[in-house]
Scaffold this motif. Sequence first.
Motif, short mmCIF file in Angstrom:
data_model
loop_
_atom_site.label_atom_id
_atom_site.label_comp_id
_atom_site.label_asym_id
_atom_site.label_seq_id
_atom_site.Cartn_x
_atom_site.Cartn_y
_atom_site.Cartn_z
N MET A 1 0.81 -1.21 0.00
CA MET A 1 0.00 0.00 0.00
C MET A 1 0.85 1.27 0.00
O MET A 1 0.33 2.38 -0.05
CB MET A 1 -0.95 0.00 1.20
N ASP A 2 2.16 1.12 0.03
CA ASP A 2 3.06 2.26 -0.10
C ASP A 2 3.01 2.74 -1.55
O ASP A 2 3.29 1.99 -2.48
CB ASP A 2 4.49 1.83 0.28
N ALA A 3 2.70 4.02 -1.75
CA ALA A 3 2.56 4.56 -3.10
C ALA A 3 3.88 4.60 -3.86
O ALA A 3 3.88 4.80 -5.08
CB ALA A 3 1.98 5.98 -3.03
N ARG A 4 5.00 4.44 -3.17
CA ARG A 4 6.29 4.38 -3.87
C ARG A 4 6.64 2.95 -4.25
O ARG A 4 7.63 2.73 -4.94
CB ARG A 4 7.39 4.99 -3.00
N VAL A 5 5.87 1.99 -3.80
CA VAL A 5 6.07 0.59 -4.20
C VAL A 5 5.08 0.23 -5.30
O VAL A 5 5.47 -0.11 -6.42
CB VAL A 5 5.91 -0.35 -2.99
N LEU A 6 3.82 0.30 -4.99
CA LEU A 6 2.78 0.10 -6.00
C LEU A 6 2.24 1.49 -6.34
O LEU A 6 1.36 2.02 -5.66
CB LEU A 6 1.67 -0.81 -5.46
N ASP A 7 2.80 2.08 -7.34
CA ASP A 7 2.62 3.51 -7.63
C ASP A 7 1.40 3.76 -8.52
O ASP A 7 1.52 4.34 -9.60
CB ASP A 7 3.88 4.10 -8.25
N VAL B 1 -6.24 -3.46 -6.04
CA VAL B 1 -5.27 -4.49 -6.44
C VAL B 1 -4.74 -5.24 -5.22
O VAL B 1 -4.67 -6.47 -5.20
CB VAL B 1 -4.11 -3.84 -7.23
N VAL B 2 -4.37 -4.48 -4.17
CA VAL B 2 -3.78 -5.10 -2.99
C VAL B 2 -4.80 -5.95 -2.25
O VAL B 2 -4.54 -7.11 -1.91
CB VAL B 2 -3.18 -4.03 -2.06
N HIS B 3 -5.97 -5.37 -1.96
CA HIS B 3 -6.96 -6.07 -1.14
C HIS B 3 -7.83 -7.05 -1.92
O HIS B 3 -8.35 -8.01 -1.35
CB HIS B 3 -7.86 -5.05 -0.42
N ALA C 1 16.37 3.79 -5.36
CA ALA C 1 15.11 3.36 -5.96
C ALA C 1 13.98 3.98 -5.15
O ALA C 1 14.07 4.08 -3.93
CB ALA C 1 14.99 1.84 -5.96
N MET C 2 12.93 4.38 -5.83
CA MET C 2 11.82 5.01 -5.12
C MET C 2 11.15 4.04 -4.16
O MET C 2 10.59 4.43 -3.14
CB MET C 2 10.80 5.60 -6.11
N SER C 3 11.25 2.74 -4.46
CA SER C 3 10.57 1.73 -3.64
C SER C 3 11.44 1.19 -2.51
O SER C 3 11.01 0.29 -1.78
CB SER C 3 10.13 0.57 -4.53
N SER C 4 12.65 1.71 -2.35
CA SER C 4 13.51 1.28 -1.24
C SER C 4 14.17 2.49 -0.60
O SER C 4 13.73 2.98 0.44
CB SER C 4 14.56 0.26 -1.72
N PHE C 5 15.22 3.00 -1.21
CA PHE C 5 15.96 4.14 -0.65
C PHE C 5 15.04 5.34 -0.43
O PHE C 5 14.98 5.91 0.67
CB PHE C 5 17.10 4.51 -1.60
#
Length: 339
Positions: A31-37, A46-48, A129-133
Motif C-alpha cells: 500500500m506504499d505509493a512508492r512501491v505500487l505507484d 489491487v492489494v486487497h 530506488a523510489m521503492s527502497s531508498f
Amino acid sequence: MNKKGILLVNLGSPDSPSVKDVRRYLREFLMDARVLDAPYPIRFFVVHGCILPFRPKQSAEAYHKIWTPEGSPLVVTSQKVQAELRRRSPMPVELAMRYQNPSIESAVGRLQQQGVAQLLLIPLFPHYAMSSFETAVERVKEVLARRAPGIALETIPPYFDHPDYIEALVASASDYLKRGYDHLLFSFHGLPERHLRKSDPTCSHCLQAENCCEATSPALATCYRAQCFKTAEAFVKKAGVTKYSVAFQSRLGKDPWLKPYTDFELVRLARDGIKTMLVICPAFVADCLETLEEIGLRGRDTFLEAGGSALTLIPCMNEHPLWIAALEKMVARFATGKN
C-alpha cells in the motif's frame, strides 16, 4: 554541543512466518505509493482484491523455509550489525525497518529520549530506488516532522560504487570466487520500468536508448539500473572476474520490469552449457527471503532443472568485518562533521 545519533533503516520483514503476520506485512508494503505507484483507489483494489486473498499463504510458506530460531534473517542480521556499531561508536545507534518492526516511529522515539539533536540516517540500500531508498528516507522525514521536528537530519547518499562498499562486497565473496565456477551472475532486485522513468529528473533519459546508462546525465543520480551496472563493473574490476552477467529478480505483476529477468537467465545460461553457477545479490546488504529462498532454493532448482550442475548463492555482506568497517567510517565522518 548537539548530541548526535545514528539510524539504520532496512526494508522489513513479517513478525513471524504465519499467514496473518505475512498478510499484515504485505498490506503495509504494497500500500506504499512508492512501491505500487497507482492512484489510491486502484492500489487498494489491487492489494486487497487481487493480492492479499492469495499471496500471504504462498509467501508464508516461503518464509517458513528460511526462518531461523532467532527470527527473520533480515532483522536478526540487522540487529547484529546494529550491536556491533553500538560497540564501536560513542553515539546512540538505532535500527528500524521501513515496514513492520522495529518501526521507524519507535526508533525515533528512542533517539529522542536519548537527547539526539542531529541524526545520521544510513539507508541499508546501496542503490537509489523510489521503492527502497526513497521511501525509507521520506518516511523518516515524515516521522521526524511529526514527532521530533527539532532533530536535524543528514542522510548517507547511495553508495553503489563507493570504494568501501565495493571492497566489503568483494571481500565477502572472495572465498566463493576462489572456487571453480563457470559463470558469476549478479542478481539485483528488479523494478518496474516505469519507476525508472518516474525517478528521471530530466524526464527524457532513462530507457530512451539501449546504452542510456553509459551516457552522462543528471538522471544517473537516481537511476537504479545505471547504479546496478556501476556496482557490477566496480566489483569485477576489483575482483578480477571475467565470466559474469547482470540480471534482475523479484518481479511482480504483468507490467514490464528491468530485464533480463533472473529466472529466465538461469534457464538460458544452463541451456548454453553453464554447469557451475555463482550468484551474488549486491542490492541486499543482509540475507533475506529474496536471497535465501528466491535464489538459494527456487533459483537453484530452476538452474538444475534446466541442465546446470550446481548453483551457489554467495551470502550477502551480513556482518562481514569490512562491511561493519564501512559503516563505521560513515559514522566517524558524521561524528567529525566531514560527511
